[in-house]
Design a protein around this motif. Structure first.
Motif, PDB file in Angstrom:
ATOM      1  N   UNK A 294      36.331  41.597  52.990  1.00 44.23           N
ATOM      2  CA  UNK A 294      37.487  42.347  53.507  1.00 44.23           C
ATOM      3  C   UNK A 294      38.569  42.536  52.450  1.00 44.23           C
ATOM      4  N   UNK A 295      38.713  41.538  51.573  1.00 43.69           N
ATOM      5  CA  UNK A 295      39.766  41.597  50.555  1.00 43.69           C
ATOM      6  C   UNK A 295      39.291  42.265  49.262  1.00 43.69           C
ATOM      7  N   UNK A 296      38.003  42.607  49.193  1.00 42.08           N
ATOM      8  CA  UNK A 296      37.483  43.292  48.020  1.00 42.08           C
ATOM      9  C   UNK A 296      37.428  42.434  46.772  1.00 42.08           C
ATOM     10  N   UNK A 297      37.140  41.134  46.941  1.00 41.31           N
ATOM     11  CA  UNK A 297      37.101  40.246  45.761  1.00 41.31           C
ATOM     12  C   UNK A 297      35.726  39.576  45.591  1.00 41.31           C
ATOM     13  N   UNK A 298      34.706  40.119  46.255  1.00 38.44           N
ATOM     14  CA  UNK A 298      33.369  39.509  46.178  1.00 38.44           C
ATOM     15  C   UNK A 298      32.883  39.353  44.745  1.00 38.44           C
ATOM     16  N   UNK A 299      33.153  40.357  43.898  1.00 38.89           N
ATOM     17  CA  UNK A 299      32.650  40.341  42.523  1.00 38.89           C
ATOM     18  C   UNK A 299      33.498  39.473  41.588  1.00 38.89           C
ATOM     19  N   UNK A 300      34.604  38.957  42.097  1.00 33.16           N
ATOM     20  CA  UNK A 300      35.554  38.227  41.245  1.00 33.16           C
ATOM     21  C   UNK A 300      35.519  36.712  41.462  1.00 33.16           C
ATOM     22  N   UNK A 301      34.766  36.242  42.436  1.00 33.32           N
ATOM     23  CA  UNK A 301      34.877  34.854  42.876  1.00 33.32           C
ATOM     24  C   UNK A 301      34.587  33.826  41.783  1.00 33.32           C
ATOM     25  N   UNK A 302      33.731  34.162  40.831  1.00 37.65           N
ATOM     26  CA  UNK A 302      33.394  33.195  39.776  1.00 37.65           C
ATOM     27  C   UNK A 302      34.290  33.324  38.544  1.00 37.65           C
ATOM     28  N   UNK A 303      35.220  34.275  38.591  1.00 37.13           N
ATOM     29  CA  UNK A 303      36.175  34.415  37.489  1.00 37.13           C
ATOM     30  C   UNK A 303      37.322  33.416  37.656  1.00 37.13           C
ATOM     31  N   UNK A 304      38.028  33.183  36.550  1.00 43.83           N
ATOM     32  CA  UNK A 304      39.178  32.277  36.568  1.00 43.83           C
ATOM     33  C   UNK A 304      40.465  33.103  36.667  1.00 43.83           C
ATOM     34  N   UNK A 305      41.547  32.512  37.159  1.00 50.52           N
ATOM     35  CA  UNK A 305      42.788  33.278  37.356  1.00 50.52           C
ATOM     36  C   UNK A 305      43.246  34.045  36.118  1.00 50.52           C
ATOM     37  N   UNK A 306      43.062  33.465  34.932  1.00 49.00           N
ATOM     38  CA  UNK A 306      43.532  34.134  33.716  1.00 49.00           C
ATOM     39  C   UNK A 306      42.651  35.325  33.323  1.00 49.00           C
ATOM     40  N   UNK A 307      41.543  35.511  34.047  1.00 46.02           N
ATOM     41  CA  UNK A 307      40.633  36.622  33.739  1.00 46.02           C
ATOM     42  C   UNK A 307      40.847  37.835  34.651  1.00 46.02           C
ATOM     43  N   UNK A 308      41.778  37.720  35.621  1.00 47.90           N
ATOM     44  CA  UNK A 308      41.962  38.819  36.575  1.00 47.90           C
ATOM     45  C   UNK A 308      43.425  39.254  36.601  1.00 47.90           C
ATOM     46  N   UNK A 309      43.668  40.405  37.241  1.00 43.95           N
ATOM     47  CA  UNK A 309      45.024  40.965  37.296  1.00 43.95           C
ATOM     48  C   UNK A 309      45.894  40.240  38.320  1.00 43.95           C
ATOM     49  N   UNK A 310      47.188  40.535  38.285  1.00 45.89           N
ATOM     50  CA  UNK A 310      48.117  39.941  39.245  1.00 45.89           C
ATOM     51  C   UNK A 310      47.750  40.278  40.677  1.00 45.89           C
ATOM     52  N   UNK A 311      47.381  41.539  40.909  1.00 47.97           N
ATOM     53  CA  UNK A 311      46.990  41.946  42.255  1.00 47.97           C
ATOM     54  C   UNK A 311      45.750  41.219  42.744  1.00 47.97           C
ATOM     55  N   UNK A 312      44.797  41.009  41.833  1.00 44.55           N
ATOM     56  CA  UNK A 312      43.575  40.289  42.187  1.00 44.55           C
ATOM     57  C   UNK A 312      43.861  38.807  42.439  1.00 44.55           C
TER      58      UNK A 312
ATOM     59  N   UNK B 186      52.978  44.759  40.218  1.00 45.35           N
ATOM     60  CA  UNK B 186      53.419  46.121  39.910  1.00 45.35           C
ATOM     61  C   UNK B 186      53.326  46.970  41.182  1.00 45.35           C
ATOM     62  N   UNK B 187      53.776  48.208  41.111  1.00 48.12           N
ATOM     63  CA  UNK B 187      53.882  49.024  42.325  1.00 48.12           C
ATOM     64  C   UNK B 187      52.515  49.287  42.966  1.00 48.12           C
ATOM     65  N   UNK B 188      51.489  49.499  42.152  1.00 46.81           N
ATOM     66  CA  UNK B 188      50.158  49.764  42.696  1.00 46.81           C
ATOM     67  C   UNK B 188      49.617  48.537  43.431  1.00 46.81           C
ATOM     68  N   UNK B 189      49.744  47.360  42.807  1.00 48.87           N
ATOM     69  CA  UNK B 189      49.270  46.124  43.433  1.00 48.87           C
ATOM     70  C   UNK B 189      50.102  45.789  44.673  1.00 48.87           C
ATOM     71  N   UNK B 190      51.406  46.123  44.624  1.00 50.73           N
ATOM     72  CA  UNK B 190      52.281  45.910  45.782  1.00 50.73           C
ATOM     73  C   UNK B 190      51.803  46.743  46.964  1.00 50.73           C
ATOM     74  N   UNK B 191      51.540  48.030  46.728  1.00 59.61           N
ATOM     75  CA  UNK B 191      51.055  48.913  47.793  1.00 59.61           C
ATOM     76  C   UNK B 191      49.758  48.377  48.384  1.00 59.61           C
ATOM     77  N   UNK B 192      48.878  47.898  47.516  1.00 60.42           N
ATOM     78  CA  UNK B 192      47.586  47.377  47.948  1.00 60.42           C
ATOM     79  C   UNK B 192      47.768  46.135  48.821  1.00 60.42           C
ATOM     80  N   UNK B 193      48.647  45.225  48.391  1.00 59.31           N
ATOM     81  CA  UNK B 193      48.878  43.990  49.145  1.00 59.31           C
ATOM     82  C   UNK B 193      49.513  44.281  50.507  1.00 59.31           C
TER      83      UNK B 193
END
Length: 255
Positions: free
Chosen positions: A132-150, A177-184
């Motif tokens: 639902x949150x669109x993060x299936x492909x990101x689960x094995x990444x570390x926080x420093x490897x993804x964007x603020x919105x992610x 940022x504004x794009x990530x804000x709109x998404x959240x």
């Protein structure tokens, strides 16, 4: 019965040597129904953060009471507080509060690990939330490897995975940022439509305009509130801006 009931909340801080008293909250009263999406606004120093800390069971009021699901937080024993938070409250912070040495998946699992859940149960809970949150492909990444919105989406997943009675969000768009804000904000709307109760403290008129009700805190009290009703987000934005002008200029509130 309201899900969250705040009764005559007062908080007075005493300075280190006991010479001065600072009244952060003077008489706060409001309730939140199950399934509501409520924003709390006010100038810096108005008592918003103090209020959120008390609702999160991180601080105790000088007087007054907070009830969640009919249970008084004052009656919860100190040794039970952490478990109470994990089981009933979901948190979303401005700075994400993710551990850099943990993958996103392990960060999301953390409250369940602390509650002693089995791995199979954790995976079962995570699957629909990650989708639902669109993060299936990101689960094995570390926080420093993804964007603020992610990162914030991972933080929302962590808040949701315990099936909390209420999500407490502290300036959730503040570092985006504004794009990530709109998404959240779209995401919060969808979560709320699915039945999740949300209480958000924010300085952002844009963020607050997505809520179904906005409470304004001034001088440690609820000064005014606005209900969305059938208003559009644009109309809500205008009403919030007008009320904030009243707050800052000291004008009188008109219901």
């Amino acid at each position: 019965m309201a899900l969250l009931q705040v009764n005559s909340l007062k908080k007075v801080y005493t300075t280190r040597f006991g010479g001065n008293h600072v009244q952060a909250l003077s008489n706060v009263n409001f309730s939140v129904e199950a399934g509501e999406y409520v924003a709390i606004m006010g100038e810096s120093g108005s008592g918003k953060t103090t209020l959120l800390n008390i609702l999160a069971a991180l601080d105790k009021p000088t007087s007054g009471d907070v009830l969640l699901g009919g249970r008084s937080m004052a009656e919860i024993k100190e040794r039970e507080i952490s478990a109470f938070r994990r089981e009933n409250l979901g948190f979303v912070f401005q700075d994400f509060n993710l551990l850099d040495t943990f993958s996103l998946k392990d960060n999301i699992f953390l409250p369940l690990v602390l509650s002693g859940n089995h791995h199979e149960e954790m995976e079962k809970r995570l699957k629909p939330i990650a989708k639902n949150l669109g993060i299936e492909e990101l689960l094995n990444k570390f926080p420093y490897e993804v964007s603020g919105g992610q990162k914030q989406r991972a933080a929302v997943a962590r808040a949701l995975i315990t099936n909390p009675q209420i999500i407490l969000a502290d300036e959730p768009t503040g570092a985006l940022d504004s794009k990530a804000t709109d998404s959240l904000l779209r995401l919060f709307g969808e979560i709320n439509e699915a039945g999740q109760t949300i209480l958000m403290v924010t300085h952002s008129v844009k963020a607050a305009s997505h809520a179904s009700r906005v409470l304004f805190i001034k001088d440690g009290e609820v000064f005014h509130q606005i209900y969305r009703g059938n208003s559009s987000i644009e109309d809500m934005y205008g009403k919030i801006s007008d009320t904030l002008t009243l707050l800052t200029t000291g004008g009188k509130n008109h219901e």
